[in-house]
Design an enzyme around this catalytic site. Sequence first.
Site, PDB file in Angstrom:
ATOM      1  N   THR A   1       0.801  -1.226   0.000  1.00  0.00           N
ATOM      2  CA  THR A   1       0.000   0.000   0.000  1.00  0.00           C
ATOM      3  C   THR A   1       0.836   1.280   0.000  1.00  0.00           C
ATOM      4  OG1 THR A   1      -1.430   1.325   1.458  1.00  0.00           O
ATOM      5  CG2 THR A   1      -0.169  -0.396   2.518  1.00  0.00           C
TER       6      THR A   1
ATOM      7  N   GLU B   1       0.303   3.580   1.865  1.00  0.00           N
ATOM      8  CA  GLU B   1       0.441   3.994   3.260  1.00  0.00           C
ATOM      9  C   GLU B   1       1.852   3.726   3.774  1.00  0.00           C
ATOM     10  OE1 GLU B   1      -1.950   5.477   5.554  1.00  0.00           O
ATOM     11  OE2 GLU B   1      -2.804   5.980   3.617  1.00  0.00           O
TER      12      GLU B   1
ATOM     13  N   TYR C   1      -1.672   0.377  10.927  1.00  0.00           N
ATOM     14  CA  TYR C   1      -1.931  -0.341   9.668  1.00  0.00           C
ATOM     15  C   TYR C   1      -0.677  -0.343   8.796  1.00  0.00           C
ATOM     16  CZ  TYR C   1      -3.656  -0.906   4.837  1.00  0.00           C
ATOM     17  OH  TYR C   1      -3.837  -1.294   3.524  1.00  0.00           O
TER      18      TYR C   1
ATOM     19  N   LYS D   1       1.703  -3.396   7.490  1.00  0.00           N
ATOM     20  CA  LYS D   1       1.879  -3.653   6.052  1.00  0.00           C
ATOM     21  C   LYS D   1       3.363  -3.596   5.665  1.00  0.00           C
ATOM     22  CE  LYS D   1      -2.229  -4.290   4.015  1.00  0.00           C
ATOM     23  NZ  LYS D   1      -2.565  -5.289   2.988  1.00  0.00           N
TER      24      LYS D   1
HETATM   25  P1  NAP Z   1     -11.635  -4.578   1.951  1.00  0.00           P
HETATM   26  O1  NAP Z   1     -12.772  -4.236   1.078  1.00  0.00           O
HETATM   27  O2  NAP Z   1     -11.615  -4.078   3.372  1.00  0.00           O
HETATM   28  O3  NAP Z   1     -11.535  -6.185   1.992  1.00  0.00           O
HETATM   29  C1  NAP Z   1     -10.711  -6.849   2.914  1.00  0.00           C
HETATM   30  C2  NAP Z   1     -10.951  -8.335   2.783  1.00  0.00           C
HETATM   31  O4  NAP Z   1     -10.122  -9.023   3.746  1.00  0.00           O
HETATM   32  C3  NAP Z   1     -12.405  -8.785   3.087  1.00  0.00           C
HETATM   33  O5  NAP Z   1     -12.734  -9.834   2.208  1.00  0.00           O
HETATM   34  C4  NAP Z   1     -12.298  -9.291   4.509  1.00  0.00           C
HETATM   35  O6  NAP Z   1     -13.280 -10.236   4.839  1.00  0.00           O
HETATM   36  C5  NAP Z   1     -10.932  -9.960   4.459  1.00  0.00           C
HETATM   37  N1  NAP Z   1     -10.353 -10.206   5.777  1.00  0.00           N
HETATM   38  C6  NAP Z   1     -10.172  -9.316   6.783  1.00  0.00           C
HETATM   39  N2  NAP Z   1      -9.600  -9.927   7.837  1.00  0.00           N
HETATM   40  C7  NAP Z   1      -9.433 -11.226   7.489  1.00  0.00           C
HETATM   41  C8  NAP Z   1      -8.911 -12.365   8.162  1.00  0.00           C
HETATM   42  N3  NAP Z   1      -8.451 -12.299   9.413  1.00  0.00           N
HETATM   43  N4  NAP Z   1      -8.866 -13.548   7.499  1.00  0.00           N
HETATM   44  C9  NAP Z   1      -9.358 -13.649   6.232  1.00  0.00           C
HETATM   45  N5  NAP Z   1      -9.884 -12.617   5.556  1.00  0.00           N
HETATM   46  C10 NAP Z   1      -9.909 -11.414   6.188  1.00  0.00           C
HETATM   47  O7  NAP Z   1     -10.248  -4.141   1.297  1.00  0.00           O
HETATM   48  P2  NAP Z   1      -9.922  -3.752  -0.231  1.00  0.00           P
HETATM   49  O8  NAP Z   1     -10.127  -2.306  -0.399  1.00  0.00           O
HETATM   50  O9  NAP Z   1     -10.572  -4.725  -1.126  1.00  0.00           O
HETATM   51  O10 NAP Z   1      -8.334  -3.966  -0.237  1.00  0.00           O
HETATM   52  C11 NAP Z   1      -7.760  -5.228  -0.546  1.00  0.00           C
HETATM   53  C12 NAP Z   1      -6.344  -5.281  -0.008  1.00  0.00           C
HETATM   54  O11 NAP Z   1      -5.571  -4.247  -0.585  1.00  0.00           O
HETATM   55  C13 NAP Z   1      -6.204  -5.098   1.492  1.00  0.00           C
HETATM   56  O12 NAP Z   1      -5.119  -5.887   1.907  1.00  0.00           O
HETATM   57  C14 NAP Z   1      -5.859  -3.628   1.645  1.00  0.00           C
HETATM   58  O13 NAP Z   1      -5.135  -3.434   2.854  1.00  0.00           O
HETATM   59  C15 NAP Z   1      -5.002  -3.419   0.432  1.00  0.00           C
HETATM   60  N6  NAP Z   1      -4.996  -2.078  -0.149  1.00  0.00           N
HETATM   61  C16 NAP Z   1      -6.170  -1.451  -0.472  1.00  0.00           C
HETATM   62  C17 NAP Z   1      -6.137  -0.229  -1.095  1.00  0.00           C
HETATM   63  C18 NAP Z   1      -7.410   0.489  -1.496  1.00  0.00           C
HETATM   64  O14 NAP Z   1      -7.340   1.690  -1.774  1.00  0.00           O
HETATM   65  N7  NAP Z   1      -8.537  -0.202  -1.596  1.00  0.00           N
HETATM   66  C19 NAP Z   1      -4.897   0.364  -1.415  1.00  0.00           C
HETATM   67  C20 NAP Z   1      -3.726  -0.317  -1.086  1.00  0.00           C
HETATM   68  C21 NAP Z   1      -3.782  -1.547  -0.484  1.00  0.00           C
HETATM   69  P3  NAP Z   1     -14.747  -9.801   5.433  1.00  0.00           P
HETATM   70  O15 NAP Z   1     -15.583  -9.473   4.225  1.00  0.00           O
HETATM   71  O16 NAP Z   1     -15.174 -11.021   6.147  1.00  0.00           O
HETATM   72  O17 NAP Z   1     -14.503  -8.615   6.316  1.00  0.00           O
HETATM   73  O1  F7E Z   2      -8.999   8.182   4.104  1.00  0.00           O
HETATM   74  C1  F7E Z   2      -9.311  11.636   5.249  1.00  0.00           C
HETATM   75  C2  F7E Z   2      -8.455  10.708   6.075  1.00  0.00           C
HETATM   76  O2  F7E Z   2     -10.134   6.129   5.023  1.00  0.00           O
HETATM   77  C3  F7E Z   2      -8.446   9.005   3.125  1.00  0.00           C
HETATM   78  C4  F7E Z   2      -7.395   2.038   2.578  1.00  0.00           C
HETATM   79  O3  F7E Z   2      -7.940   1.357   1.466  1.00  0.00           O
HETATM   80  O4  F7E Z   2      -6.193   3.565   1.181  1.00  0.00           O
HETATM   81  C5  F7E Z   2      -7.162   3.488   2.204  1.00  0.00           C
HETATM   82  O5  F7E Z   2      -6.719   4.178   3.364  1.00  0.00           O
HETATM   83  C6  F7E Z   2      -8.132  10.363   3.716  1.00  0.00           C
HETATM   84  C7  F7E Z   2      -7.392  10.331   5.056  1.00  0.00           C
HETATM   85  O6  F7E Z   2      -8.461   5.926   3.125  1.00  0.00           O
HETATM   86  C8  F7E Z   2     -12.666  11.411   6.597  1.00  0.00           C
HETATM   87  O7  F7E Z   2      -7.934  11.366   7.222  1.00  0.00           O
HETATM   88  C9  F7E Z   2     -11.294  12.982   6.001  1.00  0.00           C
HETATM   89  O8  F7E Z   2      -6.359  11.287   5.083  1.00  0.00           O
HETATM   90  O9  F7E Z   2     -10.655   6.861   2.665  1.00  0.00           O
HETATM   91  P1  F7E Z   2      -9.673   6.738   3.742  1.00  0.00           P
HETATM   92  P2  F7E Z   2      -6.941   5.743   3.572  1.00  0.00           P
HETATM   93  O10 F7E Z   2      -6.733   6.015   5.010  1.00  0.00           O
HETATM   94  O11 F7E Z   2      -6.120   6.511   2.613  1.00  0.00           O
HETATM   95  C10 F7E Z   2      -4.907   3.014   1.512  1.00  0.00           C
HETATM   96  C11 F7E Z   2      -4.013   3.124   0.303  1.00  0.00           C
HETATM   97  C12 F7E Z   2      -4.974   1.645   2.067  1.00  0.00           C
HETATM   98  O12 F7E Z   2      -4.049   0.853   1.934  1.00  0.00           O
HETATM   99  C13 F7E Z   2      -6.095   1.362   3.017  1.00  0.00           C
HETATM  100  O13 F7E Z   2      -6.335  -0.051   3.093  1.00  0.00           O
HETATM  101  O14 F7E Z   2      -9.359  11.021   3.972  1.00  0.00           O
HETATM  102  N1  F7E Z   2     -10.684  11.794   5.763  1.00  0.00           N
HETATM  103  N2  F7E Z   2     -12.504  12.762   6.519  1.00  0.00           N
HETATM  104  C14 F7E Z   2     -11.508  10.804   6.121  1.00  0.00           C
HETATM  105  N3  F7E Z   2     -11.372   9.460   6.047  1.00  0.00           N
HETATM  106  C15 F7E Z   2     -12.423   8.694   6.457  1.00  0.00           C
HETATM  107  N4  F7E Z   2     -12.346   7.355   6.374  1.00  0.00           N
HETATM  108  N5  F7E Z   2     -13.566   9.265   6.951  1.00  0.00           N
HETATM  109  C16 F7E Z   2     -13.739  10.621   7.036  1.00  0.00           C
HETATM  110  O15 F7E Z   2     -14.783  11.100   7.503  1.00  0.00           O
END
Ligand code: NAP
Ligand code: F7E
Length: 353
Positions: free
Chosen positions: A130, A132, A154, A158
């Site tokens: 990520t 992050e 987090y 990671k």
């Molecule tokens: P998401 O919608 O939160 O999905 C997470 C998945 O992980 C769900 O299927 C969840 O199952 C499963 N899970 C959580 N804890 C688990 C455990 N202990 N054992 C088995 N499965 C588990 O996340 P996403 O946005 O699709 O992201 C996919 C991956 O990419 C994650 O690793 C995230 O950290 C990473 N990532 C995401 C982003 C982004 O912007 N979306 C960017 C960079 C990296 P349940 O449905 O049962 O909760």
């Molecule tokens: O926040 C700001 C918050 O929760 C984005 C995950 O998929 O992407 C995701 O993490 C920004 C932050 O995503 C609210 O402070 C303002 O600066 O949508 P977010 P994230 O934290 O960037 C990364 C790449 C991952 O890997 C993660 O799995 O938005 N923000 N106001 C807020 N954020 C939330 N959630 N809610 C608010 O009300």
Amino acid sequence: MSKRKTALITGVTGQDGSYLAEFLLSKGYDVHGCIRRSSTDYRERIDHIEGNPDFHLHYADLSDSVSLVKLIGEVKPDEIYNLAAQSHVQVSFDVPEYTANVDALGVLRILEAVRLCGLADTCRIYQASTSELFGRVEEVPQRETTPFHPYSPYAVAKQYGYWIIREYRDAYHMFCCNGILFNHESERRGETFVTRKITLAASRIKYGLQEKLYLGNLSSRRDWGYAKDYIECMWLILQSDEPDDYVIATGEQHTVREFALLAFHDVGIELEFTGEGPDEKGIDKATGRTLIEVSPDFYRPTDVVNLLGDPTKAKAKLGWNPQKTSFEELVKIMADSDLRKAEAEARTRDLRQ
Ligand code: NAP
Ligand code: F7E
């Protein structure tokens, strides 16, 4: 004829897992997904593919080594996409130990399970790393060589996942890769991530189902892409000749405030922001009503505020197009989808009255 490939997706019920399952099925893969037991059996994102004979679900958990060894030994995948994680940054401050267990040690458990099952030479592994990891950024834009500075429990978890993948690649010559993905969103995005929270609220406010939206840091900047486009890249990474790590991003940056302006515009509400910091407000230009307020509840103890990725390597080496879906198109896709949901909810409400 080449042998049909078998893929295992952890996190198949999540945003990315559900799109990846569809994508791999369309490519003719035998697709296995790992799900975990929950009292609600919430599988909305994969409901539509559950009847497919090439799609199989198995119970396992990233915190349970035995379940992973059993699963990987049974499925014998050619490719594993490790997408499972406690993925919410703000929640990681509340459940740091669990986040570390799943997001850090979970990766190690997968790697060891592959070795124990005798698949180290044949199974390719994708790790969902990520942006992050760059956290309190030391360079803008961020690329594969930018030093990491994780800035949440987090991100720290990671970081372990990232390095253990690299270690197993070096130590055991395993084909394992990190996709360092920047934020990617969609109509399937979890409802508490900021983009989806905004498109849902804008649509609900439009139909009188919600009064106001409370947000945290409106000035935070992100490089937001469309999840469907990013899924293809995960697959491309595992089809390369050599295992490697890639930044996956659009190369364009916007603030949370800009996302909100556009999402409200897409549902037919023109906003203007006034005030600063916790006193900033989003006001409906047509009515003067305050629709967005800042709540410190959504501030994080440490917040990552300046993410912008450089996708040059992925473009050059994988032939991936980082700007297939523009920022404006992404916001519109999400707003349109939530508008349809809010409209249906409003219709049900009106019928009951
Ligand atoms: P998401 O919608 O939160 O999905 C997470 C998945 O992980 C769900 O299927 C969840 O199952 C499963 N899970 C959580 N804890 C688990 C455990 N202990 N054992 C088995 N499965 C588990 O996340 P996403 O946005 O699709 O992201 C996919 C991956 O990419 C994650 O690793 C995230 O950290 C990473 N990532 C995401 C982003 C982004 O912007 N979306 C960017 C960079 C990296 P349940 O449905 O049962 O909760
Ligand atoms: O926040 C700001 C918050 O929760 C984005 C995950 O998929 O992407 C995701 O993490 C920004 C932050 O995503 C609210 O402070 C303002 O600066 O949508 P977010 P994230 O934290 O960037 C990364 C790449 C991952 O890997 C993660 O799995 O938005 N923000 N106001 C807020 N954020 C939330 N959630 N809610 C608010 O009300």
